[in-house]
Design a protein around this motif. Sequence first.
Motif, PDB file in Angstrom:
ATOM      1  N   HIS A  48       8.326 -43.682  21.828  1.00  0.00           N
ATOM      2  CA  HIS A  48       8.923 -44.383  22.237  1.00  0.00           C
ATOM      3  C   HIS A  48       8.781 -45.497  23.620  1.00  0.00           C
ATOM      4  O   HIS A  48       9.122 -46.695  23.328  1.00  0.00           O
ATOM      5  CB  HIS A  48      10.554 -43.483  22.852  1.00  0.00           C
ATOM      6  CG  HIS A  48      10.887 -44.234  23.318  1.00  0.00           C
ATOM      7  ND1 HIS A  48      12.291 -44.876  22.945  1.00  0.00           N
ATOM      8  CD2 HIS A  48      11.223 -45.237  24.528  1.00  0.00           C
ATOM      9  CE1 HIS A  48      13.403 -45.244  23.709  1.00  0.00           C
ATOM     10  NE2 HIS A  48      13.074 -45.264  24.607  1.00  0.00           N
ATOM     11  N   LEU A  49       7.599 -44.591  23.980  1.00  0.00           N
ATOM     12  CA  LEU A  49       6.764 -45.413  25.509  1.00  0.00           C
ATOM     13  C   LEU A  49       6.007 -46.869  24.688  1.00  0.00           C
ATOM     14  O   LEU A  49       5.954 -47.561  24.856  1.00  0.00           O
ATOM     15  CB  LEU A  49       6.709 -44.848  26.079  1.00  0.00           C
ATOM     16  CG  LEU A  49       7.484 -43.540  26.844  1.00  0.00           C
ATOM     17  CD1 LEU A  49       6.448 -43.120  27.910  1.00  0.00           C
ATOM     18  CD2 LEU A  49       8.837 -45.048  27.470  1.00  0.00           C
ATOM     19  N   LEU A  50       5.437 -46.255  23.687  1.00  0.00           N
ATOM     20  CA  LEU A  50       4.923 -47.135  22.826  1.00  0.00           C
ATOM     21  C   LEU A  50       5.379 -48.132  21.981  1.00  0.00           C
ATOM     22  O   LEU A  50       4.993 -49.502  22.114  1.00  0.00           O
ATOM     23  CB  LEU A  50       3.688 -46.441  22.003  1.00  0.00           C
ATOM     24  CG  LEU A  50       2.244 -45.688  22.882  1.00  0.00           C
ATOM     25  CD1 LEU A  50       1.519 -44.591  22.417  1.00  0.00           C
ATOM     26  CD2 LEU A  50       1.583 -46.474  23.875  1.00  0.00           C
ATOM     27  N   ARG A  51       6.584 -48.010  21.688  1.00  0.00           N
ATOM     28  CA  ARG A  51       7.318 -48.904  20.725  1.00  0.00           C
ATOM     29  C   ARG A  51       7.626 -49.711  21.898  1.00  0.00           C
ATOM     30  O   ARG A  51       7.645 -51.252  21.465  1.00  0.00           O
ATOM     31  CB  ARG A  51       7.745 -48.134  20.172  1.00  0.00           C
ATOM     32  CG  ARG A  51       7.537 -47.273  18.289  1.00  0.00           C
ATOM     33  CD  ARG A  51       8.533 -47.445  17.544  1.00  0.00           C
ATOM     34  NE  ARG A  51       8.779 -48.203  16.862  1.00  0.00           N
ATOM     35  CZ  ARG A  51       9.888 -47.820  16.099  1.00  0.00           C
ATOM     36  NH1 ARG A  51      10.498 -46.676  15.769  1.00  0.00           N
ATOM     37  NH2 ARG A  51      10.432 -49.397  15.802  1.00  0.00           N
ATOM     38  N   GLY A  52       7.991 -49.383  22.852  1.00  0.00           N
ATOM     39  CA  GLY A  52       8.445 -50.118  24.019  1.00  0.00           C
ATOM     40  C   GLY A  52       7.861 -51.475  24.558  1.00  0.00           C
ATOM     41  O   GLY A  52       8.236 -52.501  24.448  1.00  0.00           O
ATOM     42  N   ALA A 277      12.219 -39.007  32.052  1.00  0.00           N
ATOM     43  CA  ALA A 277      12.304 -37.533  32.563  1.00  0.00           C
ATOM     44  C   ALA A 277      13.383 -37.917  31.458  1.00  0.00           C
ATOM     45  O   ALA A 277      13.682 -36.513  30.648  1.00  0.00           O
ATOM     46  CB  ALA A 277      12.790 -37.578  33.911  1.00  0.00           C
ATOM     47  N   GLU A 278      14.155 -38.748  32.009  1.00  0.00           N
ATOM     48  CA  GLU A 278      15.424 -38.721  30.955  1.00  0.00           C
ATOM     49  C   GLU A 278      15.081 -38.835  29.232  1.00  0.00           C
ATOM     50  O   GLU A 278      16.217 -38.281  28.143  1.00  0.00           O
ATOM     51  CB  GLU A 278      16.497 -40.320  31.536  1.00  0.00           C
ATOM     52  CG  GLU A 278      16.653 -39.836  32.961  1.00  0.00           C
ATOM     53  CD  GLU A 278      17.914 -41.116  32.902  1.00  0.00           C
ATOM     54  OE1 GLU A 278      18.258 -40.948  34.093  1.00  0.00           O
ATOM     55  OE2 GLU A 278      17.813 -41.927  32.202  1.00  0.00           O
ATOM     56  N   ILE A 279      14.314 -39.544  28.776  1.00  0.00           N
ATOM     57  CA  ILE A 279      13.799 -40.394  27.580  1.00  0.00           C
ATOM     58  C   ILE A 279      13.166 -38.582  26.942  1.00  0.00           C
ATOM     59  O   ILE A 279      13.445 -38.691  25.629  1.00  0.00           O
ATOM     60  CB  ILE A 279      12.945 -41.315  26.966  1.00  0.00           C
ATOM     61  CG1 ILE A 279      13.919 -42.555  27.971  1.00  0.00           C
ATOM     62  CG2 ILE A 279      12.344 -41.057  26.061  1.00  0.00           C
ATOM     63  CD1 ILE A 279      12.742 -43.498  28.486  1.00  0.00           C
ATOM     64  N   ASP A 280      11.952 -38.379  28.019  1.00  0.00           N
ATOM     65  CA  ASP A 280      12.270 -36.744  27.496  1.00  0.00           C
ATOM     66  C   ASP A 280      12.443 -35.487  27.467  1.00  0.00           C
ATOM     67  O   ASP A 280      12.210 -34.765  26.015  1.00  0.00           O
ATOM     68  CB  ASP A 280      10.873 -36.851  28.808  1.00  0.00           C
ATOM     69  CG  ASP A 280       9.657 -35.551  27.762  1.00  0.00           C
ATOM     70  OD1 ASP A 280       9.450 -35.980  26.805  1.00  0.00           O
ATOM     71  OD2 ASP A 280       9.182 -34.296  28.244  1.00  0.00           O
ATOM     72  N   ALA A 281      14.248 -35.518  28.393  1.00  0.00           N
ATOM     73  CA  ALA A 281      15.055 -34.807  28.321  1.00  0.00           C
ATOM     74  C   ALA A 281      15.755 -34.860  27.026  1.00  0.00           C
ATOM     75  O   ALA A 281      16.065 -33.684  26.181  1.00  0.00           O
ATOM     76  CB  ALA A 281      15.356 -35.023  29.197  1.00  0.00           C
ATOM     77  N   GLU A 282      16.313 -36.026  26.909  1.00  0.00           N
ATOM     78  CA  GLU A 282      16.421 -36.691  25.192  1.00  0.00           C
ATOM     79  C   GLU A 282      15.687 -36.081  24.201  1.00  0.00           C
ATOM     80  O   GLU A 282      16.545 -35.229  23.397  1.00  0.00           O
ATOM     81  CB  GLU A 282      16.643 -37.604  24.834  1.00  0.00           C
ATOM     82  CG  GLU A 282      18.385 -38.123  26.030  1.00  0.00           C
ATOM     83  CD  GLU A 282      18.337 -39.850  26.237  1.00  0.00           C
ATOM     84  OE1 GLU A 282      17.389 -40.327  25.593  1.00  0.00           O
ATOM     85  OE2 GLU A 282      19.007 -40.223  26.999  1.00  0.00           O
ATOM     86  N   ASN A 283      14.739 -35.893  23.974  1.00  0.00           N
ATOM     87  CA  ASN A 283      14.397 -35.676  23.058  1.00  0.00           C
ATOM     88  C   ASN A 283      13.252 -34.012  22.837  1.00  0.00           C
ATOM     89  O   ASN A 283      13.733 -33.473  22.150  1.00  0.00           O
ATOM     90  CB  ASN A 283      12.315 -35.911  22.746  1.00  0.00           C
ATOM     91  CG  ASN A 283      12.914 -37.306  22.445  1.00  0.00           C
ATOM     92  OD1 ASN A 283      13.129 -37.454  21.736  1.00  0.00           O
ATOM     93  ND2 ASN A 283      11.954 -38.857  23.352  1.00  0.00           N
ATOM     94  N   SER A 284      13.655 -33.496  24.239  1.00  0.00           N
ATOM     95  CA  SER A 284      13.465 -31.567  24.142  1.00  0.00           C
ATOM     96  C   SER A 284      14.665 -31.597  23.574  1.00  0.00           C
ATOM     97  O   SER A 284      14.825 -30.533  22.624  1.00  0.00           O
ATOM     98  CB  SER A 284      13.225 -31.514  25.624  1.00  0.00           C
ATOM     99  OG  SER A 284      13.289 -30.493  25.917  1.00  0.00           O
ATOM    100  N   SER A 285      16.307 -31.777  23.897  1.00  0.00           N
ATOM    101  CA  SER A 285      17.270 -31.831  23.590  1.00  0.00           C
ATOM    102  C   SER A 285      17.596 -31.496  22.214  1.00  0.00           C
ATOM    103  O   SER A 285      17.766 -31.093  21.393  1.00  0.00           O
ATOM    104  CB  SER A 285      18.237 -32.526  24.150  1.00  0.00           C
ATOM    105  OG  SER A 285      18.451 -32.247  25.082  1.00  0.00           O
TER     106      SER A 285
END
Length: 291
Positions: A48-52, A277-285
């Motif tokens: 996600h970060l690299l694509r952004g 942290a929000e992005i990684d938490a979303e992927n963890s969920s």
Amino acid sequence: MATPRGSALLEPDDGSVTRGSARSLLVTILGELVWPTGRPVWTATLVHLLRGLGIEEQTARQAIARAATSNWITAERTGREVSWSMTPTLRQIFESGSVRVYSLSDSFSDWDGRWLTVLPTIPASHRPARRPLYAGLTWAGLGNPAPGLWVTPHVERATEVKELVAELDLRKHTVSFVGTVEDIGIDSREIVDRGWDLASLREHYEHILRVIASLTPATPEETLFEHIRLSNEYQVLPRADPQLPEALLPDWIGRKVALRIEALRAQWAPVARARFAEIDAENSSRTAMPL
């Protein structure tokens, strides 16, 4: 001297802004966002970060795979998803590299006038060592004012140079010493002029100042990506900037740029890390959801 490899802010002649390589941006993400947490990061987050940042998904995944092959990160599978932890090797790289990066703004005003001088000879049997030797000496801040001669006022980097020379099996082919410049040949000012292409580096720094003056991220997502790009630029600058002392290079623009970058990074880091942290938490969920 060319612009540092991996530069994310270089503006080409056509007016566009190039991006750092997938590899350099991934390293920046790991160092700026993952390393401080001490926790693994999901593949989906890195992609996600690299694509952004303008990297295609396939290229992003290849960069992650190559980082694993380089023993920088290790995988842990949870169902069909993978998270990545940093290896001791990469943590050591960040620990030593961060010292070099954060010293860019240091005026080095306590220089005692001594130089570390290294004269390596590369025999035909060691020809493959030429490129990594020159790259390593450049990273250590050494300049090349005359054929075969490498120098730096940072005599404290002798251990780093010693390890490089030993790793390349060139100790028997290298002469080195520490001392002052005598009034026999060229003086310290001429050594600086010949050893480093500071004119090109000054132009690059002026460009960075123009670019960062226009950076006005309006959302947490924009702040996250601008923080990564700026940090990427900051981390590659030591490859080009020898960090010469004030006595040799007074009022150097590089120190002003470093202070400006440090101020922006301090301003943006809390927002950028919270969004990460929000992005990684979303992927963890998503990973925890039943199939």
